[in-house]
Scaffold this motif. Sequence first.
Motif, PDB file in Angstrom:
ATOM      1  N   VAL A  43       0.810  -1.207   0.000  1.00 52.36           N
ATOM      2  CA  VAL A  43       0.000   0.000   0.000  1.00 52.36           C
ATOM      3  C   VAL A  43       0.849   1.265   0.000  1.00 52.36           C
ATOM      4  N   ALA A  44       1.952   1.265   0.734  1.00 51.37           N
ATOM      5  CA  ALA A  44       2.771   2.464   0.894  1.00 51.37           C
ATOM      6  C   ALA A  44       3.235   3.082  -0.424  1.00 51.37           C
ATOM      7  N   PRO A  45       3.706   2.305  -1.411  1.00 55.86           N
ATOM      8  CA  PRO A  45       4.104   2.951  -2.655  1.00 55.86           C
ATOM      9  C   PRO A  45       2.948   3.689  -3.320  1.00 55.86           C
ATOM     10  N   PRO A  67       0.560  23.729   3.810  1.00 53.31           N
ATOM     11  CA  PRO A  67       1.442  23.711   2.636  1.00 53.31           C
ATOM     12  C   PRO A  67       2.182  22.386   2.499  1.00 53.31           C
ATOM     13  N   ALA A  68       2.421  21.963   1.269  1.00 50.18           N
ATOM     14  CA  ALA A  68       3.099  20.700   0.995  1.00 50.18           C
ATOM     15  C   ALA A  68       4.481  20.648   1.642  1.00 50.18           C
ATOM     16  N   ARG A  69       5.172  21.778   1.709  1.00 51.94           N
ATOM     17  CA  ARG A  69       6.531  21.792   2.258  1.00 51.94           C
ATOM     18  C   ARG A  69       6.572  21.384   3.736  1.00 51.94           C
ATOM     19  N   LEU A  70       5.454  21.541   4.449  1.00 53.56           N
ATOM     20  CA  LEU A  70       5.411  21.169   5.862  1.00 53.56           C
ATOM     21  C   LEU A  70       5.210  19.671   6.082  1.00 53.56           C
ATOM     22  N   THR A  71       4.753  18.971   5.058  1.00 54.36           N
ATOM     23  CA  THR A  71       4.478  17.541   5.225  1.00 54.36           C
ATOM     24  C   THR A  71       5.336  16.642   4.338  1.00 54.36           C
ATOM     25  N   GLU A  72       6.131  17.231   3.433  1.00 54.77           N
ATOM     26  CA  GLU A  72       6.873  16.411   2.480  1.00 54.77           C
ATOM     27  C   GLU A  72       7.893  15.487   3.134  1.00 54.77           C
ATOM     28  N   LEU A 119       3.055   6.953   4.358  1.00 49.55           N
ATOM     29  CA  LEU A 119       1.961   6.163   4.910  1.00 49.55           C
ATOM     30  C   LEU A 119       1.055   7.004   5.815  1.00 49.55           C
ATOM     31  N   TYR A 120       1.620   8.070   6.424  1.00 45.27           N
ATOM     32  CA  TYR A 120       0.867   8.891   7.370  1.00 45.27           C
ATOM     33  C   TYR A 120       0.663  10.332   6.912  1.00 45.27           C
ATOM     34  N   ARG A 121       1.295  10.744   5.828  1.00 44.74           N
ATOM     35  CA  ARG A 121       1.283  12.137   5.385  1.00 44.74           C
ATOM     36  C   ARG A 121      -0.141  12.669   5.192  1.00 44.74           C
ATOM     37  N   TRP A 122      -1.029  11.843   4.655  1.00 42.40           N
ATOM     38  CA  TRP A 122      -2.398  12.278   4.348  1.00 42.40           C
ATOM     39  C   TRP A 122      -3.162  12.763   5.583  1.00 42.40           C
TER      40      TRP A 122
END
Length: 194
Positions: free
Chosen positions: A6-8, A62-67, A72-75
């Motif tokens: 799932v991770a990929p 912003p994307a830069r804070l979560t990149e 697996l958990y970013r969402w």
Amino acid sequence: MACGLVAPGIALAQETGPRIHAGAGLGGLFSEIRGGPNWHDPNAKESSFAINGELLLASPVPARLTEGLDPLYRWVFQPRPHLGFTANTAGNTSKGYFGLTWTTFLARDLFRPGDGLRFDFLFGGSINDGLHDRRLPDRKDLGGNLLFHVGGEIGYQFDRNWSVSLFLDHDSNAGTAKRNQGLNSLGLRLGYAL
């Protein structure tokens, strides 16, 4: 092993799925629109046909804070605000709703490059035009006009823009009123990422 499969798919979700980041989408604000028919209150008092529509805004994060986070958990840290409605065609309860939607991909490149299986979870509130304290045989008593709204959706993402999904949502006062006959909806939606 399941996480490895799932991770990929989740890792690729942000590059090839709906534009969910702050500054992405139409005008850097609007992320996705979706809507379609639904079965209002299946097999219960208000069982009837309704139409659903929804607008999702880009995540305020912003994307830069979560990149740098594990894909697996970013969402979890990238919810999108949503505004929607369900209009009942039989004169039963209609509603408007608002809240946050979290989107992740369960699998990618299922049948061709760029497609995928996605999952959405939503939480927020709703405002309805239902009847209360009437004890009617064909109408729900929701206990109030302002309710909690939760739901889930599983769908197929055809490409970067188009998706189709099956959704289920629930409205309830969570026991904060004397009467609490919750309202469910089951529907099919077509989505378009802006």
